[in-house]
Design a protein around this motif. Structure first.
Motif, short mmCIF file in Angstrom:
data_model
loop_
_atom_site.label_atom_id
_atom_site.label_comp_id
_atom_site.label_asym_id
_atom_site.label_seq_id
_atom_site.Cartn_x
_atom_site.Cartn_y
_atom_site.Cartn_z
N SER A 15 -5.70 11.53 -0.09
CA SER A 15 -5.91 10.16 -0.57
C SER A 15 -4.57 9.46 -0.84
O SER A 15 -4.42 8.25 -0.60
N GLN A 16 -3.57 10.23 -1.32
CA GLN A 16 -2.26 9.64 -1.57
C GLN A 16 -1.57 9.25 -0.27
O GLN A 16 -0.93 8.21 -0.19
N ARG A 17 -1.71 10.11 0.76
CA ARG A 17 -1.11 9.76 2.07
C ARG A 17 -1.76 8.51 2.65
O ARG A 17 -1.09 7.67 3.25
N PHE A 21 0.24 5.00 3.45
CA PHE A 21 0.19 4.42 4.80
C PHE A 21 -0.28 2.97 4.76
O PHE A 21 0.25 2.10 5.46
N SER A 22 -1.27 2.69 3.90
CA SER A 22 -1.79 1.32 3.79
C SER A 22 -0.72 0.38 3.22
O SER A 22 -0.57 -0.77 3.67
N LEU A 23 0.02 0.87 2.25
CA LEU A 23 1.06 0.03 1.65
C LEU A 23 2.16 -0.30 2.65
O LEU A 23 2.60 -1.45 2.75
N ILE A 24 2.59 0.71 3.41
CA ILE A 24 3.64 0.47 4.40
C ILE A 24 3.16 -0.48 5.49
O ILE A 24 3.89 -1.37 5.95
N SER A 25 1.91 -0.34 5.90
CA SER A 25 1.35 -1.23 6.93
C SER A 25 1.30 -2.66 6.44
O SER A 25 1.61 -3.62 7.17
N PHE A 26 0.93 -2.85 5.18
CA PHE A 26 0.84 -4.20 4.61
C PHE A 26 2.22 -4.87 4.56
O PHE A 26 2.37 -6.05 4.89
N ILE A 27 3.24 -4.07 4.19
CA ILE A 27 4.61 -4.60 4.14
C ILE A 27 5.10 -5.01 5.51
O ILE A 27 5.72 -6.06 5.71
N LEU A 28 4.78 -4.20 6.54
CA LEU A 28 5.21 -4.52 7.90
C LEU A 28 4.54 -5.77 8.42
O LEU A 28 5.15 -6.57 9.14
N VAL A 29 3.27 -5.97 8.08
CA VAL A 29 2.56 -7.17 8.52
C VAL A 29 3.19 -8.42 7.91
O VAL A 29 3.39 -9.45 8.58
N LEU A 30 3.52 -8.35 6.61
CA LEU A 30 4.15 -9.50 5.96
C LEU A 30 5.51 -9.81 6.59
O LEU A 30 5.86 -10.97 6.79
N GLN A 31 6.29 -8.77 6.90
CA GLN A 31 7.57 -8.98 7.53
C GLN A 31 7.43 -9.62 8.90
O GLN A 31 8.21 -10.51 9.28
N ALA A 32 6.43 -9.22 9.62
CA ALA A 32 6.20 -9.79 10.95
C ALA A 32 5.85 -11.26 10.87
O ALA A 32 6.29 -12.08 11.68
#
Length: 289
Positions: A15-17, A21-32
């Motif tokens: 569950s932690q992994r 993963f969801s947090l990193i994906s959200f950050i990448l989307v905002l950067q894009a």
């Protein structure tokens, strides 16, 4: 290298992994989104009013825009910076007018306004019909040497009153005299019995020189006052001490001089310690020898 010592710190549950993963994906989307925004974002155009403000102050489009609003006649001597800008005056022209006004001078004609401000004819032609100068300006131009109506009125003659009959209300009318000072003047007059000279008012505490000069314009000793004179050769120390010029210890010196030299005459006053030599002539008017 063995990882046995750091393994407890890098071990994550399923569950932690997933959360990581969801947090990193959200950050990448905002950067894009931020990176690619300039490719599709189109800024909104400035409002028409803002575009006008950004134009040069000498632009011919400013005056028609300003004249679309109801305009009332105005005195150009008091034109505001905002109004000057809307009429098309440059900053330099407006500053010339302000420098001229800072000298305490006024513009009294359309021609003088252009000479001072150096505005071009195109701007002046649009402003001039709305100029409104004071009525006395036109009167002055017709040959009247006194432009201000009130300057033609003769000065009012001041009728002086007797200072010994003046009331508190009369004194308060003089500029610089309030209730407190008027009360002091009346108390001092009562202590003397009456004023025999206007110079005695300078002895009132708190009376400034400029106020005294104004009093001289409104009051005078018009009639010799009737005084209850002090018998200097018979009065006691207490009786003499009531007189403002003979406050203690002057009253004691008078009695001492009298007991040692006999009756006091006018010429003996200069020999009594404490009596003001400058005021002897005034003091003598209150005495009976």
């Amino acid at each position: 290298m063995k990882l046995v010592y750091i393994r407890p710190f890098i071990h994550f549950t399923k569950s932690q992994r997933l959360g990581l993963f969801s947090l990193i994906s959200f950050i990448l989307v905002l950067q894009a989104i931020l990176w690619y925004q300039p490719l599709w974002y189109t800024p909104e155009p400035l409002p028409k009013e803002a575009q006008i403000w950004l134009q040069d102050t000498s632009s011919e489009s400013l005056v028609p825009t300003y004249k679309s609003y109801p305009i009332k006649p105005f005195n150009p001597n008091f034109i505001t910076e905002y109004k000057a800008f809307r009429w098309g005056m440059s900053t330099a022209s407006y500053q010339r007018l302000q420098d001229f006004r800072a000298q305490g001078k006024f513009v009294n004609s359309v021609r003088e306004f252009q000479e001072i401000t150096k505005v071009p004819d195109t701007v002046l032609e649009k402003m001039a019909p709305y100029f409104k100068f004071p009525a006395w300006v036109s009167t002055y131009k017709k040959g009247n040497s006194k432009p201000f109506p009130f300057a033609q009125e003769p000065p009012k003659k001041i009728v002086k009153k007797d200072i010994n009959s003046a009331t508190a209300d009369d004194l308060i009318l003089v500029r610089g005299i309030g209730p407190v000072l008027s009360e002091r003047i009346l108390k001092y007059r009562a202590a003397l019995g009456a004023f025999v000279a206007m110079s005695q008012l300078q002895e009132v505490y708190g009376l400034k020189e400029e106020v005294f000069d104004t009093l001289l314009e409104h009051f005078a000793v018009l009639q010799p006052p009737v005084l209850e004179k002090i018998k200097i050769n018979e009065a006691t120390i207490k009786e003499l001490g009531v007189f403002p010029y003979f406050r203690y210890p002057v009253s004691r010196h008078i009695v001492a001089y009298r007991s040692m030299n006999g009756p006091i005459r006018f010429e003996d006053l200069t020999n009594v310690k404490g009596i003001s030599v400058e005021k002897i002539k005034i003091i003598a008017l209150y005495l009976e020898f």
